[in-house]
Design a protein around this motif. Sequence first.
Motif, PDB file in Angstrom:
ATOM      1  N   ALA A  15       0.832  -1.188  -0.064  1.00 22.21           N
ATOM      2  CA  ALA A  15      -0.041  -0.049   0.076  1.00 22.21           C
ATOM      3  C   ALA A  15       0.656   1.387  -0.014  1.00 22.21           C
ATOM      4  N   SER A  19       0.988   3.778  -3.089  1.00 25.57           N
ATOM      5  CA  SER A  19       0.457   5.056  -2.776  1.00 25.57           C
ATOM      6  C   SER A  19       1.351   6.383  -3.249  1.00 25.57           C
ATOM      7  N   LEU A  27      -4.669   5.185   2.106  1.00 28.07           N
ATOM      8  CA  LEU A  27      -5.617   4.897   2.716  1.00 28.07           C
ATOM      9  C   LEU A  27      -6.699   3.885   1.468  1.00 28.07           C
ATOM     10  N   GLY A  28      -6.784   4.464   0.520  1.00 30.23           N
ATOM     11  CA  GLY A  28      -7.426   3.856  -0.664  1.00 30.23           C
ATOM     12  C   GLY A  28      -6.950   2.627  -0.958  1.00 30.23           C
ATOM     13  N   CYS A  29      -5.673   2.505  -1.160  1.00 27.65           N
ATOM     14  CA  CYS A  29      -4.721   1.279  -1.371  1.00 27.65           C
ATOM     15  C   CYS A  29      -4.859   0.199  -0.553  1.00 27.65           C
ATOM     16  N   LEU A  30      -4.762   0.726   0.761  1.00 28.42           N
ATOM     17  CA  LEU A  30      -5.040  -0.152   2.047  1.00 28.42           C
ATOM     18  C   LEU A  30      -6.337  -0.920   1.980  1.00 28.42           C
ATOM     19  N   CYS A  31      -7.366  -0.002   1.829  1.00 29.38           N
ATOM     20  CA  CYS A  31      -8.763  -0.382   1.747  1.00 29.38           C
ATOM     21  C   CYS A  31      -9.069  -1.528   0.782  1.00 29.38           C
ATOM     22  N   LEU A  32      -8.563  -1.097  -0.525  1.00 31.51           N
ATOM     23  CA  LEU A  32      -8.342  -2.081  -1.599  1.00 31.51           C
ATOM     24  C   LEU A  32      -7.747  -3.472  -1.450  1.00 31.51           C
ATOM     25  N   GLY A  34      -6.925  -4.688   1.630  1.00 37.87           N
ATOM     26  CA  GLY A  34      -7.794  -5.528   2.704  1.00 37.87           C
ATOM     27  C   GLY A  34      -9.111  -6.239   2.143  1.00 37.87           C
ATOM     28  N   LEU A  35      -9.679  -5.569   1.263  1.00 35.57           N
ATOM     29  CA  LEU A  35     -10.955  -6.174   0.485  1.00 35.57           C
ATOM     30  C   LEU A  35     -10.715  -7.456  -0.188  1.00 35.57           C
ATOM     31  N   CYS A  37      -7.992  -9.157   0.122  1.00 32.61           N
ATOM     32  CA  CYS A  37      -7.602 -10.427   1.207  1.00 32.61           C
ATOM     33  C   CYS A  37      -8.780 -11.084   1.669  1.00 32.61           C
TER      34      CYS A  37
END
Length: 52
Positions: A15, A19, A27-32, A34-35, A37
């Motif tokens: 992430a 970024s 935060l966007g990369c981390l959310c995507l 995580g989703l 995973c």
Amino acid sequence: MSLLTGLAVFVLVLAVLLSKGKPAAFLGCLCLLGLGCVIALSSLKGFVRPAA
């Protein structure tokens, strides 16, 4: 290092790299990631589930 800890560190590093230092993009990369995973683990859980 356990497998879950290694996966968490890998997701965080990926992430940060994707970024390029921008907080909102991080935060966007981390959310995507995580989703992704969660979807991957839930589908693997379905394959491992014993046939009853």
